[in-house]
Design a protein around this motif. Structure first.
Motif, mmCIF file in Angstrom:
data_model
loop_
_atom_site.group_PDB
_atom_site.id
_atom_site.type_symbol
_atom_site.label_atom_id
_atom_site.label_comp_id
_atom_site.label_asym_id
_atom_site.label_seq_id
_atom_site.Cartn_x
_atom_site.Cartn_y
_atom_site.Cartn_z
ATOM 1 N N LEU A 73 71.402 13.681 27.310
ATOM 2 C CA LEU A 73 71.681 14.167 28.666
ATOM 3 C C LEU A 73 72.612 13.229 29.437
ATOM 4 N N ALA A 74 73.288 12.334 28.718
ATOM 5 C CA ALA A 74 74.115 11.332 29.385
ATOM 6 C C ALA A 74 75.245 11.940 30.208
ATOM 7 N N ASP A 75 75.659 13.149 29.868
ATOM 8 C CA ASP A 75 76.735 13.808 30.607
ATOM 9 C C ASP A 75 76.217 14.747 31.689
ATOM 10 N N ASP A 76 74.911 14.697 31.950
ATOM 11 C CA ASP A 76 74.285 15.576 32.939
ATOM 12 C C ASP A 76 73.751 14.724 34.088
ATOM 13 N N PRO A 77 74.532 14.550 35.156
ATOM 14 C CA PRO A 77 74.109 13.636 36.235
ATOM 15 C C PRO A 77 72.809 14.042 36.905
ATOM 16 N N GLU A 78 72.444 15.303 36.808
ATOM 17 C CA GLU A 78 71.192 15.745 37.438
ATOM 18 C C GLU A 78 69.976 15.136 36.753
ATOM 19 N N HIS A 79 70.061 14.977 35.403
ATOM 20 C CA HIS A 79 68.882 14.548 34.654
ATOM 21 C C HIS A 79 68.910 13.090 34.210
ATOM 22 N N VAL A 80 70.066 12.436 34.310
ATOM 23 C CA VAL A 80 70.151 11.037 33.864
ATOM 24 C C VAL A 80 69.149 10.136 34.587
ATOM 25 N N PRO A 81 68.998 10.200 35.913
ATOM 26 C CA PRO A 81 68.024 9.308 36.570
ATOM 27 C C PRO A 81 66.606 9.469 36.033
ATOM 28 N N THR A 82 66.218 10.705 35.719
ATOM 29 C CA THR A 82 64.879 10.936 35.174
ATOM 30 C C THR A 82 64.734 10.282 33.806
ATOM 31 N N MET A 83 65.774 10.384 32.965
ATOM 32 C CA MET A 83 65.716 9.799 31.634
ATOM 33 C C MET A 83 65.720 8.272 31.686
ATOM 34 N N VAL A 84 66.490 7.716 32.616
ATOM 35 C CA VAL A 84 66.495 6.259 32.794
ATOM 36 C C VAL A 84 65.118 5.788 33.248
ATOM 37 N N ARG A 85 64.538 6.508 34.173
ATOM 38 C CA ARG A 85 63.201 6.156 34.661
ATOM 39 C C ARG A 85 62.165 6.256 33.534
ATOM 40 N N SER A 86 62.308 7.249 32.668
ATOM 41 C CA SER A 86 61.405 7.401 31.536
ATOM 42 C C SER A 86 61.471 6.198 30.604
ATOM 43 N N PHE A 87 62.689 5.721 30.332
ATOM 44 C CA PHE A 87 62.824 4.547 29.476
ATOM 45 C C PHE A 87 62.251 3.314 30.177
ATOM 46 N N ALA A 88 62.499 3.182 31.467
ATOM 47 C CA ALA A 88 61.971 2.036 32.212
ATOM 48 C C ALA A 88 60.446 2.026 32.194
ATOM 49 N N GLU A 89 59.828 3.188 32.319
ATOM 50 C CA GLU A 89 58.368 3.267 32.267
ATOM 51 C C GLU A 89 57.843 2.836 30.914
ATOM 52 N N TRP A 90 58.553 3.223 29.851
ATOM 53 C CA TRP A 90 58.137 2.798 28.513
ATOM 54 C C TRP A 90 58.265 1.280 28.368
ATOM 55 N N VAL A 91 59.374 0.714 28.821
ATOM 56 C CA VAL A 91 59.573 -0.732 28.731
ATOM 57 C C VAL A 91 58.442 -1.474 29.449
ATOM 58 N N ALA A 92 58.008 -0.938 30.574
ATOM 59 C CA ALA A 92 56.970 -1.607 31.377
ATOM 60 C C ALA A 92 55.620 -1.617 30.690
#
Length: 288
Positions: free
Chosen positions: A264-283
């Protein structure tokens, strides 16, 4: 004519006995729109690719249903036009992180055991038979390809963790348990959970099921809670006698979050959600 009126008209052409039933929109996803009436769920694909996935799901469920103990949808296709499916609604609601946090010990144990039994039954299904029914290989692509799209979307603080996951994934040998037919979508949005009884009533949405490495089956429960994943892995080991590699599961979990971001890297609507998902996993992730 509103959207619900269009769906109602299509349903009544195939099932006129529902003329006096109330209709309501249940959910809309990228692939389909779900409508409920009189305890029945009708799923309408939103594009041609989704129509193909719906047909595949119906064929797979015809094989799966007699082989598993947990209830799964009994999809009946109506060719229309438009094409849609019908099944009896499995009672229950999504199981989200906040819900799981409130479950007592016994309910958590029972949920892990129910899921472990479901996965064990699925994994015994013959791969050739499932392929003939439409199951396809799970394929994420290479670490290099995923990283090229995912890394630029991450904040500088998250990139070191992402680079470690990508490097670890690139070094992983083949799964020691090989390829199985799996669900590969076992998060709480696909569960029908009875919050009153604190029991899992069933599983649905098999469009993303397919043929893939066994360890990959155990990454999706982390969307509910890492605690559920840990319990599920232990319950599956006890039930099947198969030893699972928790480090491999951790790497695959992180990679899945990066793969979703890359998709979804080319979809600005969903990128923040995906970044947040990865950040939650890292935490919450253990060191890998």
């Amino acid at each position: 004519m509103t959207a619900i009126d269009r769906y109602r008209a299509a349903i009544l052409r195939a099932f006129p006995d529902l003329a006096t039933s109330p209709f309501r929109l249940m959910a809309e996803s990228w692939d389909s729109t779900a409508v409920e009436a009189d305890g029945l769920v009708f799923k309408f694909p939103r594009h041609e690719a989704a129509a193909g996935r719906l047909r595949k799901e119906a064929a797979l469920l015809a094989v799966i249903r007699p082989a598993v103990s947990l209830p799964v949808p009994d999809l009946v296709l109506a060719e229309g036009p438009p094409l849609f499916s019908r099944h009896v609604k499995i009672p229950g609601e999504h199981l989200l992180t906040a819900h799981y946090a409130g479950l007592p010990e016994e309910a958590r144990r029972r949920l892990a055991e129910d899921l472990a039994g479901f996965y064990a039954e699925l994994h015994r299904l013959d791969r050739g038979r499932m392929a003939a029914a439409g199951a396809e290989p799970e394929a994420w692509g290479t670490a290099e390809g995923i990283g090229a799209k995912a890394l630029p979307a991450l904040t500088p603080e998250l990139r070191p963790a992402a680079e470690r996951v990508l490097a670890a994934y690139d070094r992983l040998p083949p799964d020691p348990h090989g390829t199985i037919y799996g669900f590969f979508d076992g998060h709480g949005w696909n569960m029908a959970f009875d919050h009153g009884r604190q029991r899992l009533n069933g599983i649905y949405d098999f469009a993303d099921s397919g043929l893939g490495p066994l360890h990959q089956e155990f990454i999706y429960s982390s969307f509910v809670s890492p605690d559920l994943t840990a319990r599920l892995v232990s319950a599956y080991e006890a039930l099947t006698g198969r030893g699972l590699d928790r480090r491999r599961i951790a790497i695959l979990t992180g990679m899945h979050r990066l793969w979703e971001l890359a998709e979804l890297a080319d979809d600005p609507e969903h990128v923040p959600t995906m970044v947040r998902s990865f950040a939650e996993w890292v935490a919450t992730a253990d060191r890998f």
